[in-house]
Design a protein around this motif. Sequence first.
Motif, PDB file in Angstrom:
ATOM      1  N   LEU A 126      17.225  31.877   0.562  1.00 55.71           N
ATOM      2  CA  LEU A 126      17.436  32.049  -0.880  1.00 55.71           C
ATOM      3  C   LEU A 126      16.454  31.213  -1.706  1.00 55.71           C
ATOM      4  CD1 LEU A 126      21.340  32.151  -1.182  1.00 55.71           C
ATOM      5  CD2 LEU A 126      19.731  34.004  -0.770  1.00 55.71           C
ATOM      6  N   GLN A 127      15.532  30.566  -0.996  1.00 53.99           N
ATOM      7  CA  GLN A 127      14.465  29.778  -1.641  1.00 53.99           C
ATOM      8  C   GLN A 127      15.013  28.639  -2.496  1.00 53.99           C
ATOM      9  OE1 GLN A 127      11.567  32.324  -3.594  1.00 53.99           O
ATOM     10  NE2 GLN A 127      11.694  33.863  -1.972  1.00 53.99           N
ATOM     11  N   ILE A 128      16.042  27.974  -1.984  1.00 54.92           N
ATOM     12  CA  ILE A 128      16.600  26.818  -2.698  1.00 54.92           C
ATOM     13  C   ILE A 128      16.702  25.604  -1.779  1.00 54.92           C
ATOM     14  CG2 ILE A 128      17.842  28.094  -4.497  1.00 54.92           C
ATOM     15  CD1 ILE A 128      20.396  27.775  -2.799  1.00 54.92           C
ATOM     16  N   SER A 129      15.826  25.521  -0.780  1.00 57.53           N
ATOM     17  CA  SER A 129      15.848  24.374   0.131  1.00 57.53           C
ATOM     18  C   SER A 129      15.660  23.056  -0.615  1.00 57.53           C
ATOM     19  CB  SER A 129      14.760  24.526   1.194  1.00 57.53           C
ATOM     20  OG  SER A 129      15.018  25.632   2.031  1.00 57.53           O
ATOM     21  N   HIS A 130      14.933  23.101  -1.722  1.00 58.94           N
ATOM     22  CA  HIS A 130      14.680  21.888  -2.497  1.00 58.94           C
ATOM     23  C   HIS A 130      15.941  21.330  -3.151  1.00 58.94           C
ATOM     24  CE1 HIS A 130      14.430  25.270  -5.261  1.00 58.94           C
ATOM     25  NE2 HIS A 130      14.623  24.439  -6.275  1.00 58.94           N
ATOM     26  N   LEU A 131      17.018  22.133  -3.163  1.00 63.41           N
ATOM     27  CA  LEU A 131      18.278  21.679  -3.766  1.00 63.41           C
ATOM     28  C   LEU A 131      19.240  21.084  -2.744  1.00 63.41           C
ATOM     29  CD1 LEU A 131      19.064  24.712  -6.135  1.00 63.41           C
ATOM     30  CD2 LEU A 131      17.823  22.611  -6.693  1.00 63.41           C
ATOM     31  N   GLU A 132      18.838  21.063  -1.487  1.00 62.77           N
ATOM     32  CA  GLU A 132      19.749  20.730  -0.377  1.00 62.77           C
ATOM     33  C   GLU A 132      20.619  19.500  -0.643  1.00 62.77           C
ATOM     34  OE1 GLU A 132      19.401  19.211   4.244  1.00 62.77           O
ATOM     35  OE2 GLU A 132      17.885  20.600   3.490  1.00 62.77           O
ATOM     36  N   ASN A 133      20.039  18.426  -1.086  1.00 62.02           N
ATOM     37  CA  ASN A 133      20.790  17.172  -1.246  1.00 62.02           C
ATOM     38  C   ASN A 133      21.126  16.843  -2.698  1.00 62.02           C
ATOM     39  OD1 ASN A 133      20.847  16.402   1.595  1.00 62.02           O
ATOM     40  ND2 ASN A 133      18.635  16.125   1.383  1.00 62.02           N
ATOM     41  N   ARG A 134      20.955  17.826  -3.572  1.00 59.48           N
ATOM     42  CA  ARG A 134      21.278  17.619  -4.987  1.00 59.48           C
ATOM     43  C   ARG A 134      22.793  17.651  -5.211  1.00 59.48           C
ATOM     44  NH1 ARG A 134      17.511  19.406  -8.787  1.00 59.48           N
ATOM     45  NH2 ARG A 134      19.148  18.934 -10.314  1.00 59.48           N
ATOM     46  N   LEU A 139      23.129  20.585 -11.393  1.00 59.24           N
ATOM     47  CA  LEU A 139      22.288  21.777 -11.355  1.00 59.24           C
ATOM     48  C   LEU A 139      22.470  22.619 -12.612  1.00 59.24           C
ATOM     49  CD1 LEU A 139      22.901  22.953  -7.666  1.00 59.24           C
ATOM     50  CD2 LEU A 139      21.130  21.407  -8.513  1.00 59.24           C
ATOM     51  N   SER A 140      21.504  23.489 -12.858  1.00 64.63           N
ATOM     52  CA  SER A 140      21.632  24.450 -13.959  1.00 64.63           C
ATOM     53  C   SER A 140      22.642  25.530 -13.581  1.00 64.63           C
ATOM     54  CB  SER A 140      20.278  25.102 -14.242  1.00 64.63           C
ATOM     55  OG  SER A 140      19.895  25.945 -13.152  1.00 64.63           O
ATOM     56  N   GLY A 141      23.063  26.316 -14.567  1.00 65.20           N
ATOM     57  CA  GLY A 141      24.004  27.400 -14.292  1.00 65.20           C
ATOM     58  C   GLY A 141      23.460  28.394 -13.290  1.00 65.20           C
ATOM     59  N   GLY A 142      22.180  28.728 -13.408  1.00 64.99           N
ATOM     60  CA  GLY A 142      21.565  29.666 -12.475  1.00 64.99           C
ATOM     61  C   GLY A 142      21.515  29.122 -11.070  1.00 64.99           C
ATOM     62  N   GLU A 143      21.185  27.830 -10.941  1.00 65.24           N
ATOM     63  CA  GLU A 143      21.146  27.203  -9.622  1.00 65.24           C
ATOM     64  C   GLU A 143      22.537  27.169  -8.999  1.00 65.24           C
ATOM     65  OE1 GLU A 143      17.371  24.136 -10.180  1.00 65.24           O
ATOM     66  OE2 GLU A 143      19.363  23.555 -10.882  1.00 65.24           O
ATOM     67  N   GLN A 144      23.550  26.890  -9.810  1.00 63.76           N
ATOM     68  CA  GLN A 144      24.917  26.868  -9.297  1.00 63.76           C
ATOM     69  C   GLN A 144      25.347  28.242  -8.791  1.00 63.76           C
ATOM     70  OE1 GLN A 144      27.594  25.208 -12.217  1.00 63.76           O
ATOM     71  NE2 GLN A 144      26.860  23.121 -11.891  1.00 63.76           N
ATOM     72  N   LYS A 145      24.964  29.293  -9.520  1.00 62.38           N
ATOM     73  CA  LYS A 145      25.316  30.647  -9.082  1.00 62.38           C
ATOM     74  C   LYS A 145      24.693  30.956  -7.715  1.00 62.38           C
ATOM     75  CE  LYS A 145      27.963  32.631 -12.202  1.00 62.38           C
ATOM     76  NZ  LYS A 145      27.578  33.578 -13.240  1.00 62.38           N
ATOM     77  N   ILE A 146      23.447  30.566  -7.516  1.00 60.85           N
ATOM     78  CA  ILE A 146      22.772  30.849  -6.249  1.00 60.85           C
ATOM     79  C   ILE A 146      23.367  30.013  -5.125  1.00 60.85           C
ATOM     80  CG2 ILE A 146      20.555  30.832  -5.037  1.00 60.85           C
ATOM     81  CD1 ILE A 146      19.198  31.377  -7.719  1.00 60.85           C
ATOM     82  N   VAL A 147      23.731  28.765  -5.410  1.00 56.22           N
ATOM     83  CA  VAL A 147      24.383  27.921  -4.398  1.00 56.22           C
ATOM     84  C   VAL A 147      25.734  28.525  -4.002  1.00 56.22           C
ATOM     85  CG1 VAL A 147      25.466  25.675  -3.975  1.00 56.22           C
ATOM     86  CG2 VAL A 147      23.214  25.795  -5.061  1.00 56.22           C
ATOM     87  N   ALA A 148      26.499  28.986  -4.998  1.00 58.25           N
ATOM     88  CA  ALA A 148      27.787  29.623  -4.699  1.00 58.25           C
ATOM     89  C   ALA A 148      27.586  30.875  -3.849  1.00 58.25           C
ATOM     90  CB  ALA A 148      28.516  29.970  -5.997  1.00 58.25           C
ATOM     91  N   LEU A 149      26.532  31.630  -4.151  1.00 56.53           N
ATOM     92  CA  LEU A 149      26.214  32.829  -3.372  1.00 56.53           C
ATOM     93  C   LEU A 149      25.849  32.445  -1.940  1.00 56.53           C
ATOM     94  CD1 LEU A 149      25.983  35.904  -3.669  1.00 56.53           C
ATOM     95  CD2 LEU A 149      23.603  35.579  -4.358  1.00 56.53           C
TER      96      LEU A 149
END
Length: 217
Positions: A126-134, A139-149
């Motif tokens: 999902l191209q969010i490896s950079h968020l792994e330890n955040r 996170l922004s709303g969009g980032e949270q949606k992708i993490v939930a997905l």
Amino acid sequence: MSCSVNLRAISYENEDKQIFKDISLNLGHEEKIAIVGSNGSGKSTLLKIIAGLINPSSGYIEIFHNKINELKDFSKYRSDIGYLPQDVTNHFLCPTVIEDVIFSLRAKGISKEDALNQGKQILQELQISHLENRVIFDLSGGEQKIVALAGLLILKPKILLLDEPTNALDEQSEKRIIEILNSIKKSMIIVSHHRSFIDSLVSKVYRLDCGSLGEMS
């Protein structure tokens, strides 16, 4: 076409008010459809019924052609159905992204090492490896949606039920959600009021209005 979900004359009443009546719908294997309608028409309620979160007042659902008579019958299909609520703020159970994404695997008894490997893989996809330890709530709303997905997709569900997945997202986040959902070969029901978004994803659009559901041309 083999069907993932069939709704058979589903009706729902709330406090003696008829929200919708005799809703029937077939969702084919790997088919993507959308449900639109005005606020208060019952779209989110219908999605929760399909997800096995609330009972209909009457009618029944078939999952992979198996009749569901009551909520406990959904138990064998929980891993097959991924439900994303409109507001994901209360969806998260752990502080960091990777902990939350692998939570469901750990709950199923998967070893921490295997769960972490699978978690890192889905973040990469999902191209969010950079968020792994955040921390999730930073996170922004969009980032949270992708993490939930990601937390849903790690269980490899066959059916995705998405309630307003682009609600309050900026244009860039919406574009990324579209790219992700277009890349996923799964049966999908999307509730949305954003027509350009759903037109880029689905094969059929249904409108829930005045208590009835009909396919739009």
